[in-house]
Design a protein around this motif. Sequence first.
Motif, short mmCIF file in Angstrom:
data_model
loop_
_atom_site.label_atom_id
_atom_site.label_comp_id
_atom_site.label_asym_id
_atom_site.label_seq_id
_atom_site.Cartn_x
_atom_site.Cartn_y
_atom_site.Cartn_z
N PRO A 182 30.55 39.63 88.01
CA PRO A 182 30.67 38.21 87.68
C PRO A 182 31.52 37.95 86.43
CG PRO A 182 28.50 39.03 87.07
CD PRO A 182 29.20 40.15 87.78
N ILE A 183 31.91 36.68 86.27
CA ILE A 183 32.67 36.32 85.08
C ILE A 183 31.86 35.37 84.20
CG2 ILE A 183 35.04 36.63 85.84
CD1 ILE A 183 35.11 33.84 86.83
N LYS A 184 32.20 35.42 82.94
CA LYS A 184 31.56 34.52 82.00
C LYS A 184 32.67 33.98 81.10
CE LYS A 184 27.79 34.45 78.71
NZ LYS A 184 27.09 35.26 77.73
N ASP A 185 32.75 32.68 80.98
CA ASP A 185 33.80 32.04 80.17
C ASP A 185 35.20 32.53 80.55
OD1 ASP A 185 31.75 30.76 78.82
OD2 ASP A 185 31.59 32.40 77.35
N ALA A 190 30.92 41.59 80.60
CA ALA A 190 30.62 43.00 80.29
C ALA A 190 29.12 43.28 80.35
CB ALA A 190 31.17 43.35 78.91
N ALA A 191 28.33 42.33 79.90
CA ALA A 191 26.88 42.54 79.89
C ALA A 191 26.35 42.71 81.31
CB ALA A 191 26.19 41.37 79.20
N ALA A 192 26.85 41.87 82.22
CA ALA A 192 26.40 41.97 83.62
C ALA A 192 26.87 43.28 84.25
CB ALA A 192 26.94 40.79 84.42
N ALA A 220 36.89 48.02 76.09
CA ALA A 220 35.44 48.01 76.24
C ALA A 220 35.06 48.20 77.71
CB ALA A 220 34.87 46.69 75.71
N LEU A 221 35.82 47.57 78.61
CA LEU A 221 35.52 47.69 80.04
C LEU A 221 35.76 49.12 80.53
CD1 LEU A 221 37.08 44.30 81.20
CD2 LEU A 221 34.65 44.85 81.01
#
Lengths: 440, 475
Positions: A182-185, A190-192, A220-221
């Motif tokens: 999923p995406i956020k903003d 990364a948390a998901a 980070a990914l």
Amino acid sequence: MGSYVPGTREEQQEMLKAIGLDSFDQLFEKIPKEVRLEKLNLPEGRAELSVAEKMEEIAGKNRVFRHIFRGAGAYNHYIPAIVKSVVTKENFVTAYTPYQAEISQGILQSIFEYQTLICRLTGMDVSNASVYDGATAAAEAAAMCRDRKRTVICVSAAVQPAVLGTIRTYAFGSGAEVVVAPIKDGRTDAAALEGILDGRTACLYVQQPNYYGQLEDCEALAELAHGAGAKFIMGCNPIALGILKTPAECGADIAVGDGQPLGMPLAWGGPYLGFMAARESMMRRLPGRIVGETKDDRGNRAFVLTLQAREQHIRREKASSNICSNQALCALTAAVYLSAMGNEGLKEAAGQCYAKAHYLQAELAKAGLKPKYKRDFFHEFVTESEIHSSILLKWLEEKGILGGLPLSRSDILWCVTEKNTKAEMDELVSAVKEVSRLCD
Amino acid sequence: MRLITEKGREGRGLSILPPCDVEMVRPEEKDCRKLPLDMPAVSETEISRHYSALARRTHGVNDGFYPLGSCTMKYNPKIDEEAAALPGFAQVHPLQPAETVQGCMEVLYLAEKYLCEITGMSAMTFQPAAGAHGEFTGLLLIKAWHHSRGDEKRTKIIVPDSAHGTNPASAAMAGFTVVNVPSAPDGSVDLDALKAAVGEDTAGLMLTNPNTVGMFDENILEITRIVHETGGLNYYDGANLNAIMGIARPGDMGFDVVHLNLHKTFATPHGGGGPGSGPVGCTEVLAPFLPGARAVQKEDGSYGWTGGEQTIGSVKAFYGNFLVVVKALTYILTLGREGIVEASRNAVLNANYLRVKIKDAYPMAYEGLCMHEFVVSLQQWKDKYGVSALDVAKALLDHGIHPPTMYFPLIVHEALMFEPTETETRETLDEAADVLLDIARLAQTDPGALHACPNTTPIGRPDEVAAARHPVVKG
């Protein structure tokens, strides 16, 4: 009718006679009567002038926009004149795949140079000779990472939809499972991801800059993927690599992307170029042609198709891919483009894309189209507004402007390249202001 | 020859872009590359001369005879290139609104209509970028169709041992198990072997007809019937369609799926290994599974999109190698109904003419009339004189002739496969035959001379073993 058959009727008869026949029909006697076609229902042939007029008439039904602010996988960059001159050379255009190295050194060397430049652009160790486009490059890269235990392909939701679609289709073939992160903003969440990546994950595919133009934190990914024992595949915009951190620096195992921005016209979506580069350890899993350097029997430098034990014509069903024809002429185009631009030109093109996109984003914000996402971006960005996207874009179309791509009734994905001038952007912004006023 | 990266010097370059006319802001340092770009630093003159030199070291169809079997190296008409370069095609964005790309949609609509007529299919997609990509797409159609009927047991694809290497490779990519069936002594499908291979697990058969030995399989209706009766589908590899355009159609032979190589049969250039185009046609029943959208003509004459809900999904972004389709359409419009047939007739005539001219010197792998190509087997030469198919190929290079396809099909030992195509003159064929006959004489009298060939090319025989053993793949 038009024809490219040189033989006259008389000659054809003589040739038939030479093989002991009287008529063409006898050549096809082995074809069962039941499947012999009586009549081919096609229009009559045309002479060249008539065909030229017909094709111009059809092309004339398309609209060529003076100003283009749309990207989303196809980018309107300037193509230096030398690029067009080189890639229309008849020998390059009409040659086959260079199976006969002795008379194909030109093509082979051009591919070797392309591989060299793609490695330098991405920082990776080894490049193949190209695949069909960025989407198939992503799908082929995912296939490279699969093994018996790891069969899940994880794809960020912030990638070009056609890329995700193509990965899914290839997975329907291979039986791999595709999981969308999923995406956020507007960026990969990364948390998901931490909850998604596991011992079954073959790879994580992320696009940089992503579909919404946003810059992902690829380092980070990559760490997340590697932490789960999976490979990290980075889909890159090759112009952006003029300034942005390379996939090698981010820790990618495979870098892929669409090379269209490197000198290929928009061409309604193709032919484009899929580039693929990998770490050396994955070299023998790369699909398609690879050109290597060697020596001939006289000690001269020579180039040949190499590592062919991976390929379909040798390995058949055990090949790393079925690919045969690739996009050689497009690979040549990219190499000439990179040579023409050089370090400074490429940095300048990338720098101008970045700077101009930031200018336009700020100006559009003043006109009421607010940036949807907060992080930095390269040359694409999403705006949201209360004006219906289709009304706004229709208005722009009438002014000769192809606006951004509508993502929803409120959201538009814009793209700016070095070709867009300040005057053009100002014209766009004032047209947007006109619509805002009319809608108020 | 030096690489482009080994030419030029720091500070050289072209002047392409004007200065930026807005404030030159930059990304944060953490997002920027630290690795040097290390692109060539060359002048425009150097680029121009470099690539002119590379072009001279590249043998194109414009340079001379190119009888590369199974590749259909016919002449690539210049008007096709001009049509594809029209700004109305080359400068349109793939995501423009449909009403602004009516011309592009007309190209797809017409190309589909005409190619369906030529192949006897009902619908076609232009998304596949090459022949192998088309095979993969076509096999996914077969898979999706079986699945849609709740039949997931059909996991096997039958491939004759004479098939192109892409056939089994594509079947494997599409998730099928490949069942190789041996050919009959005459190169055709062995009906008994086929009957033994088919069953409830058969998803389909992949076949080229004329086959890769250049013969039309007379049992074609029987073959496709056998597969249909067990519930499988028939896939037509269109690599050899140039022999039978307008004369017979895969659809009428019982094929359900067909891929074409526009870069072979429809005269679009090969570009040194692409871009090609591998459209896939299919029957009405399979049409809902096609990838991407298809252009359809509406009642008012304008064009719109249609796409099946059961689509296998995209096999590539956008609409395929569109400009290649423009070239192929220009070619079809030029030839028209008479020209298409004339092309195939003369492709077969030229192949037979060359075959007859050399058949006393070169042992034919299969006797009798051929279609658009024929295969010789030099196993006897190898045993008797120590001269291989490779030696003959390399000797041809010294005469400005691109060699035939070597060592294919795999069922013929020391194979050379000749496909002259219809665009060659009788004089070219006569000259090529003379050269071949000279080489045949040399094989007997001075085989050493053939081992030393080529002598006039920019390089001699390259060391391919060393290249694979110690790969150097970048400069």
